[in-house]
Enzyme design. Structure first.
Site, PDB file in Angstrom:
ATOM      1  N   GLU A 147     -25.756 -68.298  28.941  1.00 32.93           N
ATOM      2  CA  GLU A 147     -24.365 -67.928  28.625  1.00 32.93           C
ATOM      3  C   GLU A 147     -23.370 -68.559  29.590  1.00 32.93           C
ATOM      4  OE1 GLU A 147     -23.496 -63.695  28.684  1.00 32.93           O
ATOM      5  OE2 GLU A 147     -21.494 -64.016  27.882  1.00 32.93           O
ATOM      6  N   LYS A 206     -25.524 -68.831  24.319  1.00 36.59           N
ATOM      7  CA  LYS A 206     -24.497 -67.806  24.079  1.00 36.59           C
ATOM      8  C   LYS A 206     -23.166 -68.318  24.614  1.00 36.59           C
ATOM      9  CE  LYS A 206     -23.298 -62.999  25.106  1.00 36.59           C
ATOM     10  NZ  LYS A 206     -23.811 -61.632  25.136  1.00 36.59           N
TER      11      LYS A 206
HETATM   12  P1  13P Z   1     -18.487 -59.403  25.156  1.00 39.21           P
HETATM   13  O1  13P Z   1     -18.863 -59.649  23.721  1.00 39.21           O
HETATM   14  O2  13P Z   1     -17.797 -58.095  25.382  1.00 39.21           O
HETATM   15  O3  13P Z   1     -17.810 -60.578  25.777  1.00 39.21           O
HETATM   16  O4  13P Z   1     -19.856 -59.215  25.920  1.00 39.21           O
HETATM   17  C1  13P Z   1     -20.886 -60.078  25.664  1.00 39.21           C
HETATM   18  C2  13P Z   1     -21.672 -60.270  26.891  1.00 39.21           C
HETATM   19  O5  13P Z   1     -22.846 -59.981  26.907  1.00 39.21           O
HETATM   20  C3  13P Z   1     -21.015 -60.841  28.063  1.00 39.21           C
HETATM   21  O6  13P Z   1     -21.971 -61.253  28.993  1.00 39.21           O
END
Ligand code: 13P
Length: 341
Positions: free
Chosen positions: A177, A219
């Site tokens: 991510e 992600k």
């Molecule tokens: P949000 O969808 O609230 O951004 O959270 C996703 C997430 O796992 C952030 O690390």
């Protein structure tokens, strides 16, 4: 390496038009969200809230995996049944956030580096024992005219790749991510420029660390103008910019791209995901799905408010918000479900 297991888990996470629900807020972040709604910031309240989520009936119709936090993966329902057992029996795959948060990057006053590599091999082994099958690590990139710096992008990409390698060694699918933040006045095009550079750097590092691309999930953020940008974008603009950027930067071997919501309103996040799938789904090499936290949870949290007699109402909202996003994966989100929320 657990090659086939990683491939199977990654494809199960994106199968059947489902997506992930992130309930992995750290204690500090969870408390902040509770404080904003005057919910007590206690271990008991966090437990009750997470119990509400993991016991929501029918959640598995739309949710393939739940991302837990260290505190939550160790908790049990009031009758003693471990949360992980409830999740697995519901047909949902348990995952775990393993980074230790974004801290100031030395020498780069406004930028952050995500910590948590030291001792990670041991922590992953413990989470595998507890039943986790995938993991998450979030890097944070701030946008301005001259940020993120190359130093920050490279340091975070390197950490993501080392985390991903340790996950795959342990048999866990890494959710990679790199979040380009919405805060700021930047344009959609500036977000595109930064996101594309970040993704190229991340995939370069993943390649250097020998990551099995077929056994990981990306992600990313959607491509959006900064929150303070006067020129906001249409659904189609967001869909076009996001898909074109991903096509240029994400190898076709990656099975799934599961977006974070980043603070977008719940209905808007679903509508944007819907626009992407409606326009492009049949032409894409990877699944375009969701791994939302706030965009699924926030309306349910606001209904619950820490009250026992609101548990069912909150669970109904959670169920519908998850379903909105499954519909969005099919290009069938119409906003109809909003009426139930
Ligand atoms: P949000 O969808 O609230 O951004 O959270 C996703 C997430 O796992 C952030 O690390």
């Amino acid at each position: 390496m657990h090659r086939q297991m990683l491939i199977d888990t990654a494809s199960a996470l994106v199968a059947d038009d489902k997506g992930l629900l992130a309930i992995d807020e750290s204690i500090t972040t969870c408390n902040k969200r509770f404080a904003a709604l005057a919910i007590p910031q206690t271990e008991a309240a966090r437990h009750d809230y997470r119990e509400l989520i993991v016991t929501t009936s029918g959640l598995a119709e739309s949710i393939s995996g739940l991302i837990l936090y260290d505190e939550t993966i160790r908790q049990s329902r009031s009758d003693g049944t471990p949360f992980v057992k409830i999740i697995v029996e519901a047909g949902i795959i348990p995952g775990i956030k393993v980074d230790l948060g974004a801290k100031g990057l030395a020498g780069h006053p406004k930028e952050k580096i995500t910590e948590g590599l030291d001792g990670l091999r041991g922590r992953l082994a413990e989470y595998v024992q507890m039943g986790a099958r995938f993991a998450k690590w979030r890097a944070v990139l701030t946008v301005s005219d001259n940020l993120p710096s190359r130093g920050c992008v490279e340091a975070n990409a390197h950490a993501l790749a080392r985390y991903a390698a340790l996950c795959q060694e342990a048999g866990l699918v890494p959710i990679v991510e790199p979040e380009v933040m919405m805060a700021g006045g930047h344009s959609l095009d500036r977000c595109r420029e930064v996101t594309e550079e970040v993704l190229h750097t991340v995939f370069n590092q993943l390649y250097r660390q020998g990551i099995l691309l077929e056994g990981m999930i990306l992600k990313p953020n959607m491509l959006l103008p900064g929150l303070a940008c006067p020129q906001q974008a249409t659904l189609d603009d967001v869909a076009d910019a996001t898909v074109n950027c991903l096509l240029r930067a994400v190898p076709a071997a990656v099975p799934g791209i599961m977006f974070l919501s980043g603070g977008q309103a719940a209905g808007l996040a679903s509508a944007r995901l819907n626009a992407m799938n409606l326009r492009y789904k049949s032409q894409l090499p990877w699944a375009l799905s969701f791994s939302f936290g706030r965009a699924i949870q926030q309306p349910a949290l606001a209904a619950w408010l820490g009250k026992k007699d609101q548990v069912i109402a909150a669970q109904n909202i959670l169920y519908y918000r998850a379903k909105c996003n499954r519909d969005a994966r099919r290009g069938q989100f119409t906003g109809e479900a909003e009426k139930h929320c």
